[in-house]
Design a protein around this motif. Structure first.
Motif, PDB file in Angstrom:
ATOM      1  N   ARG B 264     -66.434 -34.182  48.348  1.00 56.32           N
ATOM      2  CA  ARG B 264     -65.869 -35.277  49.155  1.00 56.32           C
ATOM      3  C   ARG B 264     -64.357 -35.194  48.997  1.00 56.32           C
ATOM      4  O   ARG B 264     -63.851 -35.148  47.880  1.00 56.32           O
ATOM      5  N   ILE B 265     -63.660 -35.151  50.110  1.00 56.22           N
ATOM      6  CA  ILE B 265     -62.199 -34.988  50.066  1.00 56.22           C
ATOM      7  C   ILE B 265     -61.525 -36.114  50.837  1.00 56.22           C
ATOM      8  O   ILE B 265     -61.858 -36.367  51.997  1.00 56.22           O
ATOM      9  N   LEU B 266     -60.609 -36.776  50.184  1.00 52.68           N
ATOM     10  CA  LEU B 266     -59.806 -37.805  50.831  1.00 52.68           C
ATOM     11  C   LEU B 266     -58.399 -37.224  51.011  1.00 52.68           C
ATOM     12  O   LEU B 266     -57.794 -36.756  50.040  1.00 52.68           O
ATOM     13  N   SER B 267     -57.883 -37.243  52.238  1.00 48.14           N
ATOM     14  CA  SER B 267     -56.591 -36.602  52.515  1.00 48.14           C
ATOM     15  C   SER B 267     -55.630 -37.596  53.138  1.00 48.14           C
ATOM     16  O   SER B 267     -56.034 -38.427  53.949  1.00 48.14           O
ATOM     17  N   ILE B 268     -54.386 -37.467  52.773  1.00 49.55           N
ATOM     18  CA  ILE B 268     -53.369 -38.315  53.378  1.00 49.55           C
ATOM     19  C   ILE B 268     -52.095 -37.493  53.568  1.00 49.55           C
ATOM     20  O   ILE B 268     -51.730 -36.684  52.711  1.00 49.55           O
ATOM     21  N   GLN B 269     -51.458 -37.680  54.718  1.00 45.41           N
ATOM     22  CA  GLN B 269     -50.227 -36.936  54.993  1.00 45.41           C
ATOM     23  C   GLN B 269     -49.257 -37.829  55.755  1.00 45.41           C
ATOM     24  O   GLN B 269     -49.657 -38.539  56.670  1.00 45.41           O
ATOM     25  N   TYR B 270     -47.986 -37.787  55.358  1.00 43.47           N
ATOM     26  CA  TYR B 270     -46.953 -38.517  56.082  1.00 43.47           C
ATOM     27  C   TYR B 270     -45.920 -37.526  56.619  1.00 43.47           C
ATOM     28  O   TYR B 270     -45.383 -36.707  55.872  1.00 43.47           O
ATOM     29  N   ASN B 271     -45.679 -37.594  57.915  1.00 44.31           N
ATOM     30  CA  ASN B 271     -44.742 -36.675  58.576  1.00 44.31           C
ATOM     31  C   ASN B 271     -43.471 -37.406  58.987  1.00 44.31           C
ATOM     32  O   ASN B 271     -43.533 -38.387  59.717  1.00 44.31           O
ATOM     33  N   ALA B 272     -42.339 -36.930  58.514  1.00 43.73           N
ATOM     34  CA  ALA B 272     -41.056 -37.430  58.991  1.00 43.73           C
ATOM     35  C   ALA B 272     -40.319 -36.250  59.608  1.00 43.73           C
ATOM     36  O   ALA B 272     -40.842 -35.142  59.658  1.00 43.73           O
ATOM     37  N   GLU B 273     -39.096 -36.492  60.091  1.00 45.88           N
ATOM     38  CA  GLU B 273     -38.399 -35.393  60.758  1.00 45.88           C
ATOM     39  C   GLU B 273     -38.101 -34.262  59.774  1.00 45.88           C
ATOM     40  O   GLU B 273     -38.221 -33.096  60.093  1.00 45.88           O
ATOM     41  N   ARG B 274     -37.716 -34.624  58.554  1.00 48.39           N
ATOM     42  CA  ARG B 274     -37.370 -33.604  57.576  1.00 48.39           C
ATOM     43  C   ARG B 274     -38.347 -33.522  56.412  1.00 48.39           C
ATOM     44  O   ARG B 274     -38.270 -32.610  55.606  1.00 48.39           O
ATOM     45  N   TRP B 275     -39.229 -34.507  56.304  1.00 44.95           N
ATOM     46  CA  TRP B 275     -40.129 -34.571  55.161  1.00 44.95           C
ATOM     47  C   TRP B 275     -41.576 -34.485  55.588  1.00 44.95           C
ATOM     48  O   TRP B 275     -41.951 -35.031  56.603  1.00 44.95           O
ATOM     49  N   ILE B 276     -42.390 -33.849  54.776  1.00 44.19           N
ATOM     50  CA  ILE B 276     -43.839 -33.993  54.911  1.00 44.19           C
ATOM     51  C   ILE B 276     -44.383 -34.241  53.502  1.00 44.19           C
ATOM     52  O   ILE B 276     -44.132 -33.448  52.590  1.00 44.19           O
ATOM     53  N   LEU B 277     -45.068 -35.351  53.339  1.00 44.21           N
ATOM     54  CA  LEU B 277     -45.696 -35.639  52.057  1.00 44.21           C
ATOM     55  C   LEU B 277     -47.208 -35.546  52.243  1.00 44.21           C
ATOM     56  O   LEU B 277     -47.750 -36.144  53.169  1.00 44.21           O
ATOM     57  N   THR B 278     -47.855 -34.795  51.362  1.00 40.94           N
ATOM     58  CA  THR B 278     -49.286 -34.589  51.513  1.00 40.94           C
ATOM     59  C   THR B 278     -49.977 -34.779  50.176  1.00 40.94           C
ATOM     60  O   THR B 278     -49.456 -34.353  49.133  1.00 40.94           O
ATOM     61  N   SER B 279     -51.138 -35.404  50.202  1.00 38.99           N
ATOM     62  CA  SER B 279     -51.935 -35.496  48.991  1.00 38.99           C
ATOM     63  C   SER B 279     -53.415 -35.453  49.359  1.00 38.99           C
ATOM     64  O   SER B 279     -53.819 -35.999  50.381  1.00 38.99           O
TER      65      SER B 279
END
Lengths: 161, 408
Positions: B264-279
């Motif tokens: 079971r995988i829970l994924s989250i990603q936030y995309n900005a113009e210069r940033w990408i945060l992923t977990s």
């Protein structure tokens, strides 16, 4: 309640005293905006379609699905062919940021995911706005984007709601 | 037909694979000219990736301790066509060499996608054939360098050990997408027979090569992705139940029995113009039923990573990542496991904690160079084929990886 009334009274006085000044200012701002939008560098991009496309307008969420290559047919069930400029083209950047409210790197990653997982196809990449105009005009079901002053009667503007 | 095609590739794959790789490369070079000639609804795409690995200790992608290796190559070509307004047909052939772990040509996917329902706000359809397994954010394109954020994906979740199970399966997949003003919901549901490489699975699941073999059983995978309208925020939940059956051979030390693997995988990603945060956070449950000589009946592994990407310029991204894997949440230090195996398998084979710093440079439109350094404690995701004797592995090790990739 009393305080509230007090503010309203003050604002009425302000409007009376400075009304004409505010109106002048608003007119000048509007003029500026019109001039800026006609300036070639900052010209807004319009979504253009081949005249064979029957639907007059499109919702923004649908437009993102079309340029995200997830939606394959128009509402009348004719296939969509998407044309885009290269990622590093300033018009493409402006289009994706201002019209789709997405960054070019997001679009590119979405296309790569589709193309290499067997769940979709890539858009057709053209090298110039002239080529974009030619290709969209010549391909039934085609959609692309152009600067306003390049749109002629071989193309139709798709209204974004 | 698909089974036939894949068996053709995997059987013939071992010896002539270099030759086939060259043929693929040839295709890569000439495909663009073909594209022009055929209908625009037909597309050809492909990629070629050559990697380099250097490890301080242990072996990864063919490197020996303090000795570099170029045994890391990925080549793929795919074709897609839209024969009519409802259908999309796609297929991809993949050659991969990664140290001793993999050296063959495979049919990665080959499917017919029937988009039965398509309106302005809802799409739904069905896929038939060999379908990529929808797991997490990266599994669908894990072998394509351009779609990876770093040279290798976070190994805690995308490790190579049970790679064949993770890649794709033969069966049917349903999908649907609902577009609202604020969000887009995509749901995929696949019922497939996973691809089972019994020689690869036996050492991992049974501790050694056995006379019997693992068979595939119908398995189910579900993934739901919720995107905000502009895809700033991506949330995904993937759940799978992968069923395997072990059929014991003559005089086998193991009995026949079933294995249920449910990640079971829970994924989250936030995309900005210069940033990408992923977990991503994953729990992997293994249930062994009736198979003797396994030191446990059930086992739950845990993985997670936190990754930040920053765009330095249009061409260049930098990445930092912390990646952690535990084979057994009830034995995070691995000491119980070491005691159970009488010291034959050290405690550090039961976890891996990895700091990664990666640079990605895209000098041109269709090629990229990427390099990264890993500081790893533990060996839980080290490929067994490269490191056959766990007792010989070193707990604290470092790794330098590099790749060059071209695609079209």
């Amino acid at each position: 309640m009393r305080r509230h009334w007090h503010y309203l009274a003050v604002s009425r006085v302000v409007t009376q005293r400075f009304g004409s000044l505010l109106r002048k200012c608003a007119v000048r701002c509007a003029l500026c905006a019109v001039m800026v939008s006609f300036c070639p560098v900052l010209a807004a991009q319009d979504i253009v379609v081949n005249p064979s496309v029957s639907q007059p307008s499109v919702a923004k969420s649908t437009l993102r699905a079309i340029f995200g290559m997830r939606m394959r047919n128009w509402s009348d069930n004719t296939p969509i062919t998407v044309f885009v400029l290269r990622n590093d083209d300033p018009v493409h950047t402006a289009f994706s940021k201002e019209v789709l409210n997405m960054f070019p790197h997001q679009l590119q990653r979405a296309w790569d995911r589709l193309v290499f997982s067997g769940t979709g196809q890539a858009p057709v990449v053209v090298n110039s706005l002239q080529e974009m105009a030619e290709k969209v005009a010549a391909t039934p079901g085609a959609v692309g984007y152009l600067k306003r002053d390049m749109i002629d009667d071989r193309l139709r503007v798709l209204i974004v709601q | 037909m698909i089974d036939y095609a894949s068996s053709l590739f995997s059987k013939g794959g071992r010896a002539p694979s270099r030759g086939v790789a060259c043929a693929l490369l040839f295709c890569v070079g000439f495909a663009p000219t073909l594209v022009v000639a055929i209908d625009p609804a037909v597309q050809f795409h492909g990629f070629f990736t050559q990697g380099y690995s250097y490890t301080s200790d242990n072996s990864f992608f063919g490197s020996a301790a303090a000795e570099g290796s170029f045994d890391y190559t990925e080549v793929g070509v795919n074709a897609s066509a839209r024969p009519n307004k409802y259908l999309l047909a796609t297929g991809q052939i993949l050659y991969r060499e990664a140290g001793a772990a993999d050296d063959r040509v495979d049919l990665d996917y080959a499917l017919l996608d029937y988009r039965g329902h398509s309106t302005e706000f809802v799409d739904a359809g069905v896929r038939l054939g060999r379908i990529k397994n929808p797991l997490g954010l990266y599994n669908d394109t894990r072998d394509v360098a351009v779609s990876r954020p770093s040279v290798i994906l976070p190994q805690s979740i995308y490790f190579d050990r049970t790679r064949d199970l993770a890649l794709s399966g033969d069966g049917i997949g349903f999908y649907g997408e609902r577009r609202g003003d604020r969000s887009v919901l995509t749901v995929e549901f696949n019922v497939v027979k996973p691809r089972v490489d019994t020689d690869n699975l036996e050492p991992i699941l049974l501790g050694a090569q056995r006379v019997g073999r693992f068979e595939d059983e119908p398995s189910a995978l579900v993934r739901a992705i919720l995107n905000t309208a502009e895809e700033r925020l991506r949330l995904a939940l993937s759940v799978a139940a992968v069923n395997l059956r072990y059929e014991a051979g003559p005089n086998d030390v193991s009995d026949s029995g079933d294995v249920l693997f449910s990640p079971r995988i829970l994924s989250i990603q936030y995309n900005a113009e210069r940033w990408i945060l992923t977990s991503e956070y994953a729990r992997r449950e293994f249930e062994f039923d009736d198979i003797a000589y396994i030191p446990f009946d059930t086992r739950t592994g845990e993985s997670f990573y936190l990754q930040a990407q920053y765009k330095l310029a249009d061409c260049c991204w930098i990445l930092g990542r912390r990646d952690v894997l535990y084979q057994d949440i009830d034995d995070k230090s691995g000491e119980k496991f070491e005691a159970l195996t009488g010291g034959a398998r050290p405690a550090h084979t039961q976890f891996a904690k990895d700091w990664t710093v990666s640079l990605r440079w895209q000098p041109g439109r269709n090629w990229l160079v990427s390099a990264e350094h890993h500081w790893v404690q533990g060996t839980a995701w080290l490929p067994i084929e490269d490191n056959p004797d766990p007792a010989q592995t070193v707990e604290d090790w470092r790794m330098f990886l590099m790749l060059v990739s071209v695609w079209f």
